[in-house]
Design an enzyme around this catalytic site. Structure first.
Site, PDB file in Angstrom:
ATOM      1  N   THR A   1       0.830  -1.208   0.000  1.00 45.31           N
ATOM      2  CA  THR A   1       0.000   0.000   0.000  1.00 45.31           C
ATOM      3  C   THR A   1       0.859   1.250   0.000  1.00 45.31           C
ATOM      4  OG1 THR A   1      -1.691  -1.232   1.212  1.00 45.31           O
ATOM      5  CG2 THR A   1      -1.932   1.148   1.153  1.00 45.31           C
TER       6      THR A   1
ATOM      7  N   TYR B   1       4.337 -12.072   6.200  1.00 48.84           N
ATOM      8  CA  TYR B   1       3.175 -11.609   5.446  1.00 48.84           C
ATOM      9  C   TYR B   1       2.812 -12.679   4.427  1.00 48.84           C
ATOM     10  CZ  TYR B   1       0.246  -8.277   2.804  1.00 48.84           C
ATOM     11  OH  TYR B   1      -0.791  -7.635   2.174  1.00 48.84           O
TER      12      TYR B   1
ATOM     13  N   LYS C   1       0.954 -11.674   9.384  1.00 47.12           N
ATOM     14  CA  LYS C   1      -0.108 -10.879   8.777  1.00 47.12           C
ATOM     15  C   LYS C   1      -0.740 -11.755   7.711  1.00 47.12           C
ATOM     16  CE  LYS C   1      -1.031  -6.862   5.847  1.00 47.12           C
ATOM     17  NZ  LYS C   1      -0.430  -5.789   4.994  1.00 47.12           N
TER      18      LYS C   1
END
Length: 304
Positions: A56, A144, A172
């Site tokens: 992001t 992640y 995550k």
């Protein structure tokens, strides 16, 4: 380095946002804008942690020098009151190790390490990759797991083995397998964070410590309220907030790419975070008009 908001059951904090990187109209990083946005996310949106230079944050199109300067800017702005997690994952183990060491020197409290993408390593390669990065510094690591972007999931067996590393502390999860995640949480000390805003409440319901959000840029207060309600046993209110936010989550996470819509949403609430870098393109007028309606439906107050 100790995290200012971490605890043993939530080592990176509970309410984290994967922060966008503000760019000027000519494509340069706006470092003053980085600091303003970080302060807004922590002081006004109730985030107790920020992930810097994740997807992001448009990490594929920022240089190592830019990543370092962005990280240092965020640490300077909010590092005394929020956990600052540096995204250091690449598809090159040596490069990831270099980024991890640079992040430690820059003052990061933790590392986010994504599964190597595009080259699709086998599970033994993932084990070696994550272990090498975790061995490189004294910082806690959040893995992640996002096979939709990387092409390779981290298997449950690999997570069991990675959990044995003293600095691999959390996952995550954007894989969305709540049963597999429940198995890992039940059998290891790995702490899970929702990495998909569509599943924040479901992940909390099976034992996740918190979330790493995208929509937390504009509804951080509401997400924190939802998590607080769930932790206190007020599941009914948590569900009500979850449902209230459905239009916002849908608008930002399903219409087009997340960073594009977040920057458009921030502008609509009066927090301009600038532009995106190619190959991303800024939101169209049609997308912004639809986004405006969805944010209003979700209860947000917009600027004129």
């Amino acid at each position: 380095m100790a995290s200012p908001t971490g605890t043993s059951d939530a080592p990176f904090g509970r309410a984290l946002t994967a922060m966008v990187t503000p760019f000027t109209s000519d494509g340069a990083v706006d470092y003053e804008g980085v600091q303003r946005l970080a302060a807004y996310l922590v002081d006004e949106q109730r985030n107790d942690g920020l992930v810097v230079s994740g997807t992001t944050g448009e990490s594929p199109t920022t240089s190592d020098e830019e990543k370092d300067r962005v990280l240092r800017a965020v640490v300077e702005a909010v590092g005394d009151r929020a956990t600052v997690v540096a995204g250091v994952g690449t598809n090159d183990t040596r490069h990831s190790v270099e980024l991890a060491r640079a992040a430690e020197l820059a003052g990061a409290h933790g590392l986010l390490v994504v599964t190597p993408y595009y080259n699709k390593p086998p599970q033994q390669g993932l084990l070696r990759h994550f272990t090498a990065v975790a061995d490189a510094t004294g910082l806690p690591v959040m893995l992640y797991d996002i096979p939709g972007r990387t092409g390779v999931p981290i298997s449950t067996e690999t997570l069991f083995r990675l959990a044995e590393h003293p600095r691999i502390a959390a996952v995550k999860d954007a894989k969305g397998d709540l049963f597999a995640g429940s198995q890992v949480m039940a059998s290891t000390d790995l702490v899970f964070y929702s990495g998909d805003d569509l599943l924040n409440l479901p992940w909390l319901s099976v034992g996740a410590a918190g979330y790493v959000s995208v929509v937390g840029h504009v509804v951080g207060v509401e997400l924190a309220s939802m998590a607080d309600s769930h932790r206190s046993g007020d599941v009914e209110n948590a569900l009500a907030v979850h449902r209230q936010l459905l239009p916002v989550v849908s608008a930002i996470m399903t219409r087009t790419q997340g960073a594009i819509m977040v920057k458009a949403a921030l502008k609509l609430v009066g927090q301009d975070a600038g532009y995106v870098r190619p190959p991303l393109v800024d939101a169209t007028e049609e997308q912004i008009a639809a986004l405006r309606e969805d944010l209003i439906t979700g209860g947000l107050k917009l600027v004129d």
